[in-house]
Design a protein around this motif. Sequence first.
Motif, PDB file in Angstrom:
ATOM      1  N   ARG A   1      -3.935   0.028   7.596  1.00 12.13           N
ATOM      2  CA  ARG A   1      -4.112  -0.840   6.431  1.00 12.13           C
ATOM      3  C   ARG A   1      -3.575  -2.244   6.719  1.00 12.13           C
ATOM      4  O   ARG A   1      -2.622  -2.420   7.477  1.00 12.13           O
ATOM      5  CB  ARG A   1      -3.373  -0.260   5.223  1.00 12.13           C
ATOM      6  CG  ARG A   1      -3.864   1.092   4.782  1.00 12.13           C
ATOM      7  CD  ARG A   1      -5.240   1.022   4.170  1.00 12.13           C
ATOM      8  NE  ARG A   1      -5.283   0.117   3.028  1.00 12.13           N
ATOM      9  CZ  ARG A   1      -6.358  -0.127   2.301  1.00 12.13           C
ATOM     10  NH1 ARG A   1      -7.503   0.465   2.607  1.00 12.13           N
ATOM     11  NH2 ARG A   1      -6.317  -0.958   1.287  1.00 12.13           N
ATOM     12  N   PRO A   2      -4.175  -3.283   6.101  1.00  8.40           N
ATOM     13  CA  PRO A   2      -3.759  -4.669   6.394  1.00  8.40           C
ATOM     14  C   PRO A   2      -2.549  -5.138   5.575  1.00  8.40           C
ATOM     15  O   PRO A   2      -2.000  -6.209   5.865  1.00  8.40           O
ATOM     16  CB  PRO A   2      -5.009  -5.475   6.005  1.00  8.40           C
ATOM     17  CG  PRO A   2      -5.640  -4.674   4.895  1.00  8.40           C
ATOM     18  CD  PRO A   2      -5.379  -3.234   5.246  1.00  8.40           C
TER      19      PRO A   2
ATOM     20  N   ASP B   1      -0.526   7.460  10.103  1.00 11.96           N
ATOM     21  CA  ASP B   1      -1.666   6.921  10.843  1.00 11.96           C
ATOM     22  C   ASP B   1      -2.641   6.207   9.910  1.00 11.96           C
ATOM     23  O   ASP B   1      -3.184   5.147  10.242  1.00 11.96           O
ATOM     24  CB  ASP B   1      -2.402   8.045  11.579  1.00 11.96           C
ATOM     25  CG  ASP B   1      -1.796   8.330  12.939  1.00 11.96           C
ATOM     26  OD1 ASP B   1      -0.887   7.595  13.340  1.00 11.96           O
ATOM     27  OD2 ASP B   1      -2.229   9.299  13.595  1.00 11.96           O
ATOM     28  N   ARG B   2      -2.859   6.765   8.741  1.00 12.85           N
ATOM     29  CA  ARG B   2      -3.787   6.159   7.782  1.00 12.85           C
ATOM     30  C   ARG B   2      -3.198   4.857   7.220  1.00 12.85           C
ATOM     31  O   ARG B   2      -3.916   3.875   7.029  1.00 12.85           O
ATOM     32  CB  ARG B   2      -4.087   7.159   6.662  1.00 12.85           C
ATOM     33  CG  ARG B   2      -4.735   8.437   7.169  1.00 12.85           C
ATOM     34  CD  ARG B   2      -4.818   9.528   6.125  1.00 12.85           C
ATOM     35  NE  ARG B   2      -5.898   9.315   5.178  1.00 12.85           N
ATOM     36  CZ  ARG B   2      -7.159   9.693   5.345  1.00 12.85           C
ATOM     37  NH1 ARG B   2      -7.505  10.297   6.479  1.00 12.85           N
ATOM     38  NH2 ARG B   2      -8.076   9.492   4.423  1.00 12.85           N
ATOM     39  N   LEU B   3      -1.900   4.854   6.966  1.00 12.89           N
ATOM     40  CA  LEU B   3      -1.257   3.649   6.450  1.00 12.89           C
ATOM     41  C   LEU B   3      -1.192   2.549   7.510  1.00 12.89           C
ATOM     42  O   LEU B   3      -1.302   1.365   7.197  1.00 12.89           O
ATOM     43  CB  LEU B   3       0.166   3.978   5.974  1.00 12.89           C
ATOM     44  CG  LEU B   3       0.269   4.810   4.687  1.00 12.89           C
ATOM     45  CD1 LEU B   3       1.705   5.273   4.475  1.00 12.89           C
ATOM     46  CD2 LEU B   3      -0.198   3.998   3.484  1.00 12.89           C
ATOM     47  N   ALA B   4      -1.007   2.948   8.768  1.00 13.68           N
ATOM     48  CA  ALA B   4      -0.884   1.965   9.852  1.00 13.68           C
ATOM     49  C   ALA B   4      -2.160   1.145  10.013  1.00 13.68           C
ATOM     50  O   ALA B   4      -2.107   0.000  10.496  1.00 13.68           O
ATOM     51  CB  ALA B   4      -0.536   2.668  11.157  1.00 13.68           C
TER      52      ALA B   4
ATOM     53  N   VAL C   1       0.863  -1.183   0.000  1.00 16.09           N
ATOM     54  CA  VAL C   1       0.000   0.000   0.000  1.00 16.09           C
ATOM     55  C   VAL C   1       0.898   1.232   0.000  1.00 16.09           C
ATOM     56  O   VAL C   1       1.973   1.235   0.610  1.00 16.09           O
ATOM     57  CB  VAL C   1      -0.942  -0.005   1.225  1.00 16.09           C
ATOM     58  CG1 VAL C   1      -0.175   0.062   2.533  1.00 16.09           C
ATOM     59  CG2 VAL C   1      -1.953   1.134   1.136  1.00 16.09           C
ATOM     60  N   PHE C   2       0.464   2.268  -0.710  1.00 15.82           N
ATOM     61  CA  PHE C   2       1.260   3.486  -0.846  1.00 15.82           C
ATOM     62  C   PHE C   2       0.462   4.701  -0.376  1.00 15.82           C
ATOM     63  O   PHE C   2      -0.744   4.792  -0.617  1.00 15.82           O
ATOM     64  CB  PHE C   2       1.655   3.720  -2.310  1.00 15.82           C
ATOM     65  CG  PHE C   2       2.743   2.804  -2.813  1.00 15.82           C
ATOM     66  CD1 PHE C   2       4.050   3.254  -2.918  1.00 15.82           C
ATOM     67  CD2 PHE C   2       2.457   1.494  -3.189  1.00 15.82           C
ATOM     68  CE1 PHE C   2       5.049   2.417  -3.400  1.00 15.82           C
ATOM     69  CE2 PHE C   2       3.444   0.652  -3.658  1.00 15.82           C
ATOM     70  CZ  PHE C   2       4.752   1.111  -3.769  1.00 15.82           C
ATOM     71  N   GLY C   3       1.158   5.615   0.258  1.00 18.94           N
ATOM     72  CA  GLY C   3       0.605   6.933   0.566  1.00 18.94           C
ATOM     73  C   GLY C   3       1.527   7.981  -0.040  1.00 18.94           C
ATOM     74  O   GLY C   3       2.744   7.916   0.163  1.00 18.94           O
ATOM     75  N   LEU C   4       0.979   8.910  -0.780  1.00 19.63           N
ATOM     76  CA  LEU C   4       1.778   9.968  -1.405  1.00 19.63           C
ATOM     77  C   LEU C   4       1.343  11.327  -0.873  1.00 19.63           C
ATOM     78  O   LEU C   4       0.181  11.706  -0.978  1.00 19.63           O
ATOM     79  CB  LEU C   4       1.629   9.940  -2.933  1.00 19.63           C
ATOM     80  CG  LEU C   4       2.274  11.101  -3.703  1.00 19.63           C
ATOM     81  CD1 LEU C   4       3.777  11.163  -3.434  1.00 19.63           C
ATOM     82  CD2 LEU C   4       2.005  10.979  -5.198  1.00 19.63           C
ATOM     83  N   LEU C   5       2.293  12.052  -0.283  1.00 26.15           N
ATOM     84  CA  LEU C   5       2.064  13.414   0.193  1.00 26.15           C
ATOM     85  C   LEU C   5       2.727  14.380  -0.774  1.00 26.15           C
ATOM     86  O   LEU C   5       3.920  14.238  -1.081  1.00 26.15           O
ATOM     87  CB  LEU C   5       2.661  13.605   1.589  1.00 26.15           C
ATOM     88  CG  LEU C   5       1.917  12.966   2.763  1.00 26.15           C
ATOM     89  CD1 LEU C   5       2.773  13.034   4.027  1.00 26.15           C
ATOM     90  CD2 LEU C   5       0.577  13.661   3.004  1.00 26.15           C
TER      91      LEU C   5
ATOM     92  N   PHE D   1      -8.060   5.715  -0.210  1.00 26.56           N
ATOM     93  CA  PHE D   1      -8.106   4.255  -0.189  1.00 26.56           C
ATOM     94  C   PHE D   1      -9.506   3.753  -0.540  1.00 26.56           C
ATOM     95  O   PHE D   1      -9.666   2.697  -1.152  1.00 26.56           O
ATOM     96  CB  PHE D   1      -7.705   3.726   1.192  1.00 26.56           C
ATOM     97  CG  PHE D   1      -6.268   4.007   1.548  1.00 26.56           C
ATOM     98  CD1 PHE D   1      -5.243   3.686   0.680  1.00 26.56           C
ATOM     99  CD2 PHE D   1      -5.946   4.604   2.766  1.00 26.56           C
ATOM    100  CE1 PHE D   1      -3.922   3.947   1.003  1.00 26.56           C
ATOM    101  CE2 PHE D   1      -4.631   4.865   3.107  1.00 26.56           C
ATOM    102  CZ  PHE D   1      -3.618   4.533   2.222  1.00 26.56           C
ATOM    103  N   GLN D   2     -10.529   4.521  -0.153  1.00 25.13           N
ATOM    104  CA  GLN D   2     -11.903   4.122  -0.443  1.00 25.13           C
ATOM    105  C   GLN D   2     -12.223   4.224  -1.934  1.00 25.13           C
ATOM    106  O   GLN D   2     -13.150   3.575  -2.416  1.00 25.13           O
ATOM    107  CB  GLN D   2     -12.887   4.988   0.359  1.00 25.13           C
ATOM    108  CG  GLN D   2     -12.930   4.693   1.861  1.00 25.13           C
ATOM    109  CD  GLN D   2     -11.704   5.227   2.586  1.00 25.13           C
ATOM    110  OE1 GLN D   2     -11.068   6.170   2.115  1.00 25.13           O
ATOM    111  NE2 GLN D   2     -11.364   4.613   3.714  1.00 25.13           N
ATOM    112  N   ASP D   3     -11.454   5.020  -2.675  1.00 27.67           N
ATOM    113  CA  ASP D   3     -11.672   5.131  -4.121  1.00 27.67           C
ATOM    114  C   ASP D   3     -11.202   3.889  -4.868  1.00 27.67           C
ATOM    115  O   ASP D   3     -11.533   3.708  -6.055  1.00 27.67           O
ATOM    116  CB  ASP D   3     -10.918   6.358  -4.671  1.00 27.67           C
ATOM    117  CG  ASP D   3     -11.514   7.657  -4.174  1.00 27.67           C
ATOM    118  OD1 ASP D   3     -12.716   7.668  -3.865  1.00 27.67           O
ATOM    119  OD2 ASP D   3     -10.767   8.659  -4.082  1.00 27.67           O
TER     120      ASP D   3
END
Length: 635
Positions: A539-540, A534-537, A440-444, A503-505
């Motif tokens: 995730r499963p 926090d949002r990534l943490a 899973v990726f998070g991009l800021l 993530f919901q998209d």
Amino acid sequence: MVKMNRFIQFNDETVDTKTLILYERLARALADANYLELTERKLLEFRPEEGVLSMTVFWRHRAEEIMHAGRLSDIYLLSAGFWKHFNIQTWRNFTLNYEHHTLKQLAFELLLMLEEFRLSDKIMNERPGTVDAFTVRKEAYVAFHRTGVQTNMRMGHLADALLNELYIVLYEGTFAGSSIEWGPIQFDLVKSILENAYDTKSTEENVYVVNRIMTVIEDSIQADLLHQYYSIGDAFTGKEIAPFEYHEGMQDAESGEEDSKDTIEEVFRTWHEENEEEQGVHLQFELEHGRSSKAIGEDATEGSNEAEIEETGYGQSVGDKSEQEAEDEREQTGGRDNPKKQAGHQFGKEHLNVVYEEQIVEIQNEIENRRKLQLWRESQKPYVRSFVEEMRKRIDLKQETKRERLMHGRLSTKLTTLLIDERPKPFYRKNAPSTQLDAVFGLLVDGSASMIDKLDETKKAVLLFHDVLRELQVSHEISSYAEDAFKASAEVQPNIFGLMHTFQDRNSDSGLPILSFDAGEDNRDGFAIRWMADRLARRPEKHKFLLVFSDGEPSAFGYDRNGIVDTAEAVMESEKRGISVIHLFLAKEEPTEDQRAIFSMIYGNKTASSHTVEGFSDQTLRILRKLLAIVIRTN
């Protein structure tokens, strides 16, 4: 966000953030106080109102090992010495007694010098591992005072010269010779009194020594100290530390609530507890300090630091849950109707007054952006196609391989291991096929004003990132972050996260929101990293990556002093949670050595840069290739 070049180079010195964080953690451990912060100032210093200890800049520009040992000795003195064993009440009484004395500054600093000697000896006896650091400290400061005594005598600063000489005698012994002619000062008598400092066990006993010395010298010295050598006691001078501001009528209710504080530790803890109670939106009422006030209702709900600030409230019946459920759904998806949220203690001390919103980026200039989106995707299509094919080939190759020489599994056709090996392992297993990457990726994306001149190139890189992960069906979230500089104040710092893809998209196309992203004013990087972490943490997925696209240093209201350190701490905290943080520097030219050093301090070796704006997309693909290769290899 891009740092301006300072006019004078030595004003542009940077601190190794990771080393400073380690020093800070050492100070917290020795003091047993997790709320402490460590900074660097001209002299050793305590600041209870801010919860800050300050080591001295005296150790800068020395050999690495000397600088390290010297800074350690500062930390030992502050957090293991003065913190618990310096008597505040004795110090206050002493300063009041000398308040109108012509040599009061000499008396103050002489007492602090004797306390430093006493506490250094106490720490070395209790912690033998500190001896080396204090040995370095002694040698450096004796050399400093040896130079000072000659200079001050030549300039006619008798009080300063005497303090320099007494420091040398204290650390080298009372039999150490002096090349100075002290004239009317009975120096031998002063030295014999100073011998008592070797046996003192408390601040009170050192006060007795100082009083005797001052009685001998007060008629022989006309002028007080010109220079300052110690500032440890400055925050505690006087009858009381500056009190909190009480609402009218509340002081009587709280009189006698607290006893006098005898140690620096007690003073700091009191300020910390008071500040803890004063934080949180539940206290933003008419009273400034209302702990003792009576509640209006008997069943009132206790306030919470994590409470949310809502600009407008609407009533509804107890039985109707539809509105609440709709509100919960909007919050999960980052809807534009989300209420403002108070950062509180969850995101670190630097962001206590941050109020933030999570907003879906609204589509702007739809016709023009659709045309632009089509053109960009056409130009990027070959790169996306080749990249996705490469990743799928790697996945297929991984599926065809097998693990051999196992204790359990399918029996291999190569049975020679039964005869050759002492502990034969003749079994193998085929790797379980997996077409879905467990990542899973998070991009800021930095949303500060300095991004305006490179918005299109940044959007192309973000779009490429989005399209590649969509094709590979990898969950990801993309958000900009910015602070409203025009509304920011000491009481509140508004921040906005512009959600381009959540993530919901899932696998939906968010091309238009990406092209509709726009720049704001300031950027609070440490806060944004903790928010995304926090949002990534939650995730499963097994592999979690947080990418930061920015064009310089953190910059926001009240964040200039500690922004780099706080961001480095946020990166370290995220890494400990199993989230890899990677940084891409977005700039029109190659970064300077100073910029590289800063990014390295914050992100370690997980930082990359592009020489030109056209290279943003290439660097994005290169980063994704490395990260996805790790995922495939360990799947």
